[in-house]
Design a protein around this motif. Structure first.
Motif, PDB file in Angstrom:
ATOM      1  N   UNK A   1       0.819  -1.221  -0.020  1.00 54.76           N
ATOM      2  CA  UNK A   1      -0.212   0.011  -0.058  1.00 54.76           C
ATOM      3  C   UNK A   1       0.812   1.244   0.046  1.00 54.76           C
ATOM      4  N   UNK A   2       1.944   1.232   0.659  1.00 54.12           N
ATOM      5  CA  UNK A   2       3.149   2.566   0.808  1.00 54.12           C
ATOM      6  C   UNK A   2       3.740   2.605  -0.347  1.00 54.12           C
ATOM      7  N   UNK A   3       3.656   1.593  -1.357  1.00 55.76           N
ATOM      8  CA  UNK A   3       4.574   1.521  -2.401  1.00 55.76           C
ATOM      9  C   UNK A   3       6.169   1.164  -2.292  1.00 55.76           C
ATOM     10  N   UNK A   4       6.435   0.951  -1.088  1.00 57.81           N
ATOM     11  CA  UNK A   4       8.024   0.699  -0.893  1.00 57.81           C
ATOM     12  C   UNK A   4       8.494  -0.750  -0.822  1.00 57.81           C
ATOM     13  N   UNK A   5       7.217  -1.609  -1.043  1.00 58.93           N
ATOM     14  CA  UNK A   5       7.715  -2.862  -1.029  1.00 58.93           C
ATOM     15  C   UNK A   5       7.013  -3.517  -2.207  1.00 58.93           C
ATOM     16  N   UNK A   6       7.532  -4.826  -2.845  1.00 58.38           N
ATOM     17  CA  UNK A   6       6.831  -5.410  -3.980  1.00 58.38           C
ATOM     18  C   UNK A   6       7.152  -6.873  -3.572  1.00 58.38           C
ATOM     19  N   UNK A   7       6.195  -7.755  -4.082  1.00 56.55           N
ATOM     20  CA  UNK A   7       6.104  -9.183  -3.907  1.00 56.55           C
ATOM     21  C   UNK A   7       5.971  -9.631  -5.406  1.00 56.55           C
ATOM     22  N   UNK A   8       7.100 -10.492  -5.740  1.00 56.39           N
ATOM     23  CA  UNK A   8       6.943 -11.047  -6.907  1.00 56.39           C
ATOM     24  C   UNK A   8       7.035 -12.671  -7.065  1.00 56.39           C
ATOM     25  N   UNK A   9       6.416 -13.181  -8.076  1.00 60.58           N
ATOM     26  CA  UNK A   9       6.446 -14.834  -8.013  1.00 60.58           C
ATOM     27  C   UNK A   9       6.752 -15.292  -9.448  1.00 60.58           C
ATOM     28  N   UNK A  10       7.607 -16.325  -9.412  1.00 59.32           N
ATOM     29  CA  UNK A  10       7.958 -16.960 -10.675  1.00 59.32           C
ATOM     30  C   UNK A  10       8.308 -18.335 -10.409  1.00 59.32           C
ATOM     31  N   UNK A  11       7.531 -19.253 -11.213  1.00 58.54           N
ATOM     32  CA  UNK A  11       7.529 -20.640 -11.031  1.00 58.54           C
ATOM     33  C   UNK A  11       7.410 -21.172  -9.434  1.00 58.54           C
ATOM     34  N   UNK A  12       8.712 -21.363  -8.979  1.00 57.85           N
ATOM     35  CA  UNK A  12       8.417 -21.879  -7.484  1.00 57.85           C
ATOM     36  C   UNK A  12       9.264 -21.061  -6.553  1.00 57.85           C
ATOM     37  N   UNK A  13       9.292 -19.752  -6.892  1.00 55.73           N
ATOM     38  CA  UNK A  13      10.006 -18.620  -6.033  1.00 55.73           C
ATOM     39  C   UNK A  13       9.364 -17.434  -5.874  1.00 55.73           C
ATOM     40  N   UNK A  14       9.149 -17.173  -4.401  1.00 59.04           N
ATOM     41  CA  UNK A  14       8.592 -15.795  -4.105  1.00 59.04           C
ATOM     42  C   UNK A  14       9.346 -14.877  -3.483  1.00 59.04           C
ATOM     43  N   UNK A  15       9.609 -13.684  -4.095  1.00 62.90           N
ATOM     44  CA  UNK A  15      10.671 -12.661  -3.622  1.00 62.90           C
ATOM     45  C   UNK A  15      10.095 -11.574  -2.958  1.00 62.90           C
ATOM     46  N   UNK A  16      10.590 -10.988  -1.960  1.00 66.70           N
ATOM     47  CA  UNK A  16       9.878  -9.676  -1.375  1.00 66.70           C
ATOM     48  C   UNK A  16      10.897  -8.893  -1.632  1.00 66.70           C
ATOM     49  N   UNK A  17      10.705  -7.805  -2.148  1.00 64.48           N
ATOM     50  CA  UNK A  17      11.488  -6.620  -2.713  1.00 64.48           C
ATOM     51  C   UNK A  17      11.462  -5.191  -1.897  1.00 64.48           C
ATOM     52  N   UNK A  18      12.593  -4.771  -1.523  1.00 66.02           N
ATOM     53  CA  UNK A  18      12.489  -3.116  -0.754  1.00 66.02           C
ATOM     54  C   UNK A  18      12.914  -2.506  -1.904  1.00 66.02           C
ATOM     55  N   UNK A  19      11.822  -1.794  -2.482  1.00 59.22           N
ATOM     56  CA  UNK A  19      11.893  -0.678  -3.638  1.00 59.22           C
ATOM     57  C   UNK A  19      13.011   0.297  -3.272  1.00 59.22           C
ATOM     58  N   UNK A  20      12.916   0.892  -2.240  1.00 62.69           N
ATOM     59  CA  UNK A  20      14.078   1.792  -1.667  1.00 62.69           C
ATOM     60  C   UNK A  20      15.382   1.361  -1.962  1.00 62.69           C
ATOM     61  N   UNK A  21      15.688   0.322  -1.453  1.00 63.28           N
ATOM     62  CA  UNK A  21      17.228  -0.030  -1.720  1.00 63.28           C
ATOM     63  C   UNK A  21      17.355  -0.760  -3.003  1.00 63.28           C
ATOM     64  N   UNK A  22      16.379  -1.147  -3.741  1.00 61.78           N
ATOM     65  CA  UNK A  22      16.319  -1.733  -4.969  1.00 61.78           C
ATOM     66  C   UNK A  22      17.070  -3.039  -5.257  1.00 61.78           C
ATOM     67  N   UNK A  23      16.700  -3.749  -4.015  1.00 56.01           N
ATOM     68  CA  UNK A  23      17.134  -5.253  -3.868  1.00 56.01           C
ATOM     69  C   UNK A  23      16.038  -6.250  -3.003  1.00 56.01           C
ATOM     70  N   UNK A  24      16.088  -7.229  -3.523  1.00 58.36           N
ATOM     71  CA  UNK A  24      15.143  -8.276  -2.652  1.00 58.36           C
ATOM     72  C   UNK A  24      15.782  -8.700  -1.356  1.00 58.36           C
ATOM     73  N   UNK A  25      14.980  -8.486  -0.363  1.00 57.42           N
ATOM     74  CA  UNK A  25      15.270  -8.652   0.996  1.00 57.42           C
ATOM     75  C   UNK A  25      14.793 -10.237   1.621  1.00 57.42           C
ATOM     76  N   UNK A  26      14.135 -10.800   0.758  1.00 57.98           N
ATOM     77  CA  UNK A  26      13.603 -12.292   1.153  1.00 57.98           C
ATOM     78  C   UNK A  26      13.276 -13.181  -0.069  1.00 57.98           C
ATOM     79  N   UNK A  27      13.838 -14.325  -0.129  1.00 63.69           N
ATOM     80  CA  UNK A  27      13.334 -15.215  -1.284  1.00 63.69           C
ATOM     81  C   UNK A  27      12.854 -16.668  -0.632  1.00 63.69           C
ATOM     82  N   UNK A  28      11.752 -17.169  -1.159  1.00 63.40           N
ATOM     83  CA  UNK A  28      11.539 -18.469  -0.800  1.00 63.40           C
ATOM     84  C   UNK A  28      12.358 -19.388  -1.180  1.00 63.40           C
TER      85      UNK A  28
END
Length: 79
Positions: free
Chosen positions: A11-38
């Motif tokens: 909601x605040x536009x600072x994080x994104x969540x992406x999914x591809x095949x069997x991996x989910x990634x949580x992104x910190x958009x301010x830092x421009x990097x993923x912070x967690x990957x399943x």
């Protein structure tokens, strides 16, 4: 250089969540990097959808094969 089949923004536009095949990634958009990957326990899992809930918590719907008799059945879990 990753591809995302599913994408959700917080909601605040600072994080994104992406999914591809069997991996989910949580992104910190301010830092421009993923912070967690399943990591999944099976390569046959499939991400079906990602979203942020009403409390802005990341969620993913993943289909994974069941380990029971028959083996062809699947189940879906929300993380």
């Amino acid at each position: 250089n990753d591809t995302a089949h599913h994408l959700a923004l917080s909601r605040d536009g600072r994080r994104a969540l992406s999914g591809y095949n069997d991996v989910v990634r949580l992104w910190d958009l301010d830092a421009g990097a993923d912070v967690l990957a399943s990591t999944t326990s099976t390569r046959f899992a499939k991400v079906l959808a990602v979203r942020f809930d009403a409390g802005d918590q990341p969620q993913a719907l993943i289909a994974a094969p069941s380990e029971g008799e028959g083996g062809a059945k699947g189940c879906a879990v929300t993380l």
